[in-house]
Design an enzyme around this catalytic site. Structure first.
Site, PDB file in Angstrom:
ATOM      1  N   SER A  61       9.342  -2.661  -9.540  1.00 12.76           N
ATOM      2  CA  SER A  61       9.255  -4.056  -9.973  1.00 12.76           C
ATOM      3  C   SER A  61      10.503  -4.384 -10.774  1.00 12.76           C
ATOM      4  CB  SER A  61       8.003  -4.242 -10.850  1.00 12.76           C
ATOM      5  OG  SER A  61       8.069  -5.436 -11.602  1.00 12.76           O
TER       6      SER A  61
ATOM      7  N   TYR B 189       2.213  -1.798 -17.692  1.00 13.55           N
ATOM      8  CA  TYR B 189       2.850  -2.048 -16.403  1.00 13.55           C
ATOM      9  C   TYR B 189       4.356  -1.801 -16.497  1.00 13.55           C
ATOM     10  CZ  TYR B 189       4.055  -4.460 -12.049  1.00 13.55           C
ATOM     11  OH  TYR B 189       4.531  -4.761 -10.788  1.00 13.55           O
TER      12      TYR B 189
END
Length: 267
Positions: free
Chosen positions: A150, A163
């Site tokens: 990401s 995350y």
């Protein structure tokens, strides 16, 4: 893409979003696909059906396998990998796509929620990679591992600490494995999507006001789509990328270019 037809790819978290799009693109390129899913077998079956159709339309005959399993559980990972080997004899490509996120202010983040995200996103990716590496080495064959990271591999994300930490770790996992196994003919890379239209992002993709806010931070002024992520994934696992390893390809419409500096505001 060169060298994909006839190969076998194992994709985790493959029944929706980016993972699903990668399944479809690899099937279209002639890859056999192992479709891992955690829940919703009906979604996995639909993914499989469309994969077979896309392969047929492109002139390929492929095989598919659906395997249920939670990548946060080591016993499930062993079963997923063993099932893939039993069905296909071996596999050539691992795509570590399975991922979750959890939204809490960091000072209120429950330990179990932090552990859950790390277990799926980072520990699960490591375990899948470890078992795939064993298979590549035992059969004395080259292989490819692709991690779906990401932009938050490098961009801090307040309220999503677990995350961001998991994706930061995935970046180092990619580089370390790539360096360690390069001399065995095993390549390890990652793609890092930016804001992408997927089910996990429905909180803003389906809300016009929220979507406009997100788009305002993206230099290209639009989100990405799963098909765009899948195209980059197909390139990196193909022989077109045979001299690329240890890299994270950011697919983000310029999000990592410090968009707030589009207009100069400091010397």
């Amino acid at each position: 893409m060169k060298g994909l037809a006839g190969k076998t790819a194992l994709i985790t978290g493959a029944s929706s979003g980016i993972g699903q799009a990668i399944v479809w693109r690899l099937a279209q390129e002639g890859c056999n696909v192992v479709i891992n899913y955690r829940s919703k077998p009906e979604d996995a079956k639909q993914t499989e059906s469309i994969a077979l159709s896309k392969a047929s339309e492109a002139g390929h005959t492929i095989k598919t396998l659906l395997v249920q399993g939670d990548v946060s559980k080591e016993e499930d990972i062993l079963r997923i990998v063993n099932s893939s080997i039993e069905s296909f004899g071996s596999f050539d490509i691992l795509v570590n796509n399975a991922g979750i996120q959890s939204d809490f202010p960091s000072h209120e983040l429950p330990t179990e929620k932090f552990d859950q995200v790390i277990a799926v996103n980072l520990r699960g990716a490591f375990l899948c990679a470890r078992e795939s590496l064993k298979q590549f080495i035992a059969q004395q064959r080259s292989g490819v591992i692709l991690n779906v990271s990401s932009v938050h591999e490098i961009i801090p994300r307040p309220n999503y600490l677990s995350y961001s930490v998991s994706k930061g770790g995935m970046g180092n996992l990619t580089k370390t494995l790539a360096l360690e196994y390069a001399n065995r003919g095993i390549r390890v890379n990652a793609i890092a999507p930016g804001a992408t239209v997927t089910p996990i992002n429905e909180s803003w993709t389906t809300d016009p006001e929220q979507r406009a806010v997100v788009e305002s931070h993206i230099p290209m002024a639009r989100p990405g789509f799963s098909e765009e992520m899948a195209a980059a994934a197909a390139f990196l696992v193909s022989e077109e990328a045979a001299y690329i390893t240890g890299q994270t390809l950011f697919i983000d419409g310029g999000l990592t270019l410090y968009a707030d500096f589009r207009e100069t505001w400091s010397a």
